[in-house]
Design a protein around this motif. Structure first.
Motif, PDB file in Angstrom:
ATOM      1  N   VAL A  86     -25.268 -22.024  -9.215  1.00 51.87           N
ATOM      2  CA  VAL A  86     -26.402 -22.922  -9.441  1.00 51.87           C
ATOM      3  C   VAL A  86     -25.997 -23.868 -10.564  1.00 51.87           C
ATOM      4  CG1 VAL A  86     -28.866 -23.074  -9.910  1.00 51.87           C
ATOM      5  CG2 VAL A  86     -27.939 -20.997  -8.860  1.00 51.87           C
ATOM      6  N   THR A  87     -25.811 -25.152 -10.244  1.00 56.07           N
ATOM      7  CA  THR A  87     -25.233 -26.071 -11.217  1.00 56.07           C
ATOM      8  C   THR A  87     -25.812 -27.474 -11.075  1.00 56.07           C
ATOM      9  OG1 THR A  87     -23.140 -27.038 -11.983  1.00 56.07           O
ATOM     10  CG2 THR A  87     -23.332 -26.556  -9.630  1.00 56.07           C
ATOM     11  N   SER A  88     -25.652 -28.266 -12.115  1.00 57.72           N
ATOM     12  CA  SER A  88     -26.071 -29.675 -12.074  1.00 57.72           C
ATOM     13  C   SER A  88     -24.952 -30.585 -11.593  1.00 57.72           C
ATOM     14  CB  SER A  88     -26.516 -30.120 -13.476  1.00 57.72           C
ATOM     15  OG  SER A  88     -27.587 -29.338 -13.935  1.00 57.72           O
ATOM     16  N   ASN A  89     -23.764 -30.021 -11.422  1.00 53.44           N
ATOM     17  CA  ASN A  89     -22.576 -30.816 -11.114  1.00 53.44           C
ATOM     18  C   ASN A  89     -22.072 -30.497  -9.707  1.00 53.44           C
ATOM     19  OD1 ASN A  89     -20.064 -32.081 -11.047  1.00 53.44           O
ATOM     20  ND2 ASN A  89     -19.691 -31.715 -13.227  1.00 53.44           N
ATOM     21  N   GLU A  90     -22.072 -31.488  -8.827  1.00 55.03           N
ATOM     22  CA  GLU A  90     -21.642 -31.276  -7.445  1.00 55.03           C
ATOM     23  C   GLU A  90     -20.122 -31.209  -7.290  1.00 55.03           C
ATOM     24  OE1 GLU A  90     -23.320 -34.115  -4.806  1.00 55.03           O
ATOM     25  OE2 GLU A  90     -25.345 -33.962  -5.627  1.00 55.03           O
ATOM     26  N   SER A  91     -19.381 -31.571  -8.315  1.00 52.42           N
ATOM     27  CA  SER A  91     -17.932 -31.741  -8.172  1.00 52.42           C
ATOM     28  C   SER A  91     -17.162 -30.428  -8.056  1.00 52.42           C
ATOM     29  CB  SER A  91     -17.383 -32.542  -9.356  1.00 52.42           C
ATOM     30  OG  SER A  91     -17.535 -31.817 -10.570  1.00 52.42           O
ATOM     31  N   TYR A  92     -17.830 -29.293  -8.282  1.00 51.34           N
ATOM     32  CA  TYR A  92     -17.128 -28.007  -8.227  1.00 51.34           C
ATOM     33  C   TYR A  92     -17.203 -27.343  -6.853  1.00 51.34           C
ATOM     34  CZ  TYR A  92     -17.112 -28.098 -13.361  1.00 51.34           C
ATOM     35  OH  TYR A  92     -16.918 -28.434 -14.676  1.00 51.34           O
ATOM     36  N   ALA A  93     -17.778 -28.010  -5.870  1.00 52.89           N
ATOM     37  CA  ALA A  93     -18.064 -27.362  -4.586  1.00 52.89           C
ATOM     38  C   ALA A  93     -16.817 -26.769  -3.930  1.00 52.89           C
ATOM     39  CB  ALA A  93     -18.741 -28.350  -3.643  1.00 52.89           C
ATOM     40  N   VAL A  94     -15.737 -27.536  -3.854  1.00 53.23           N
ATOM     41  CA  VAL A  94     -14.519 -27.042  -3.202  1.00 53.23           C
ATOM     42  C   VAL A  94     -13.964 -25.839  -3.950  1.00 53.23           C
ATOM     43  CG1 VAL A  94     -12.142 -27.589  -2.597  1.00 53.23           C
ATOM     44  CG2 VAL A  94     -13.945 -29.276  -2.208  1.00 53.23           C
ATOM     45  N   GLU A  95     -13.887 -25.954  -5.260  1.00 53.85           N
ATOM     46  CA  GLU A  95     -13.373 -24.862  -6.090  1.00 53.85           C
ATOM     47  C   GLU A  95     -14.247 -23.620  -5.946  1.00 53.85           C
ATOM     48  OE1 GLU A  95     -11.809 -24.326 -10.704  1.00 53.85           O
ATOM     49  OE2 GLU A  95     -13.082 -26.015 -10.140  1.00 53.85           O
TER      50      GLU A  95
END
Length: 229
Positions: free
Chosen positions: A78-87
């Motif tokens: 659960v995060t505010s940052n979408e950039s970690y999705a692949v990781e």
């Protein structure tokens, strides 16, 4: 019942996730943590089925916590940052939620968690027996027959009054299958049946003629389950 830990360094996010969890009948909040290191400690002392885990936190990140776990519960990031999705999905998480999380989106994530677990905790906790493969056939072991379970690499040994059975499983897997009101993990390598404890000698449990070690991080949880006069 699915036992949850909420891990987030932001107070409002912790409150929001707690409210979402409490609105679902088969979820239970076991621990609310403000950091990944606090969550790691909770995982050593509590049986947790689901981590609702933030990623960007001071010190250890949520991704780093997942990678540090030998046997991890189901994880919804659960995060505010979408950039970690692949990781995140490389870490085999159940789902990835972007704040703010709506109740509908949360329910969809829970559906994925339930599918991965295969059966909810309530169903597992009412089972009265396990079946293990022995010489090509399935043998029944009653829950009341089990003395303790011990980790053995990629296997576990289930010790009963009649003998021992070695099966391919993890300690986390065994925790999920054994009734939580009857069994407790007392060491990273041992789960015991509480009613079989005859005595406690310093950091050892006496079960039958055997001594079972108690890990320092598990002692507090053990003492909570004992009635001491």
């Amino acid at each position: 019942m699915i036992r949850c830990a909420i891990v987030d360094d932001e107070p409002m996010s912790r409150l929001t996730m707690t409210q979402l969890v409490r609105a679902v009948d088969d979820l239970e909040v076991i621990s609310v943590c403000t950091s990944a290191s606090e969550a790691a400690a909770a995982l050593r002392t509590e049986r947790i089925d689901l981590l609702l885990l933030d990623i960007e936190m001071p010190g250890m990140s949520g991704i780093e916590l997942i990678r540090s776990l030998t046997h991890k519960p189901e994880v919804v990031l659960v995060t505010s940052n979408e950039s970690y999705a692949v990781e995140a999905f490389e870490c085999d998480v159940a789902d990835y939620l972007v704040k703010p999380v709506s109740p509908e989106r949360f329910r969809k994530a829970l559906a994925k968690v339930r599918a991965r677990i295969g059966a909810d905790e309530e169903q597992r906790s009412t089972a009265d027996a396990l079946f293990v493969k022995v010489n090509g056939r399935l043998e029944k072991i009653g829950m009341t027959e089990i003395l303790w379970v011990e980790a053995l690499g990629d296997y576990v040994t289930i010790r009963t009054e009649k003998g021992a059975y070695t099966v391919h499983s993890t300690m986390k897997g065994m925790e999920n299958r054994l009734p939580a009101d009857q069994f407790l993990r007392v060491h990273r390598s041992h789960i015991v049946r509480l009613e079989k404890i005859k005595a406690i000698e310093e950091s050892l449990l006496v079960i039958g003629k055997d001594l079972i070690p108690v890990g320092d991080s598990y002692r507090a949880a053990l003492m909570k389950h004992l009635t001491i006069l």
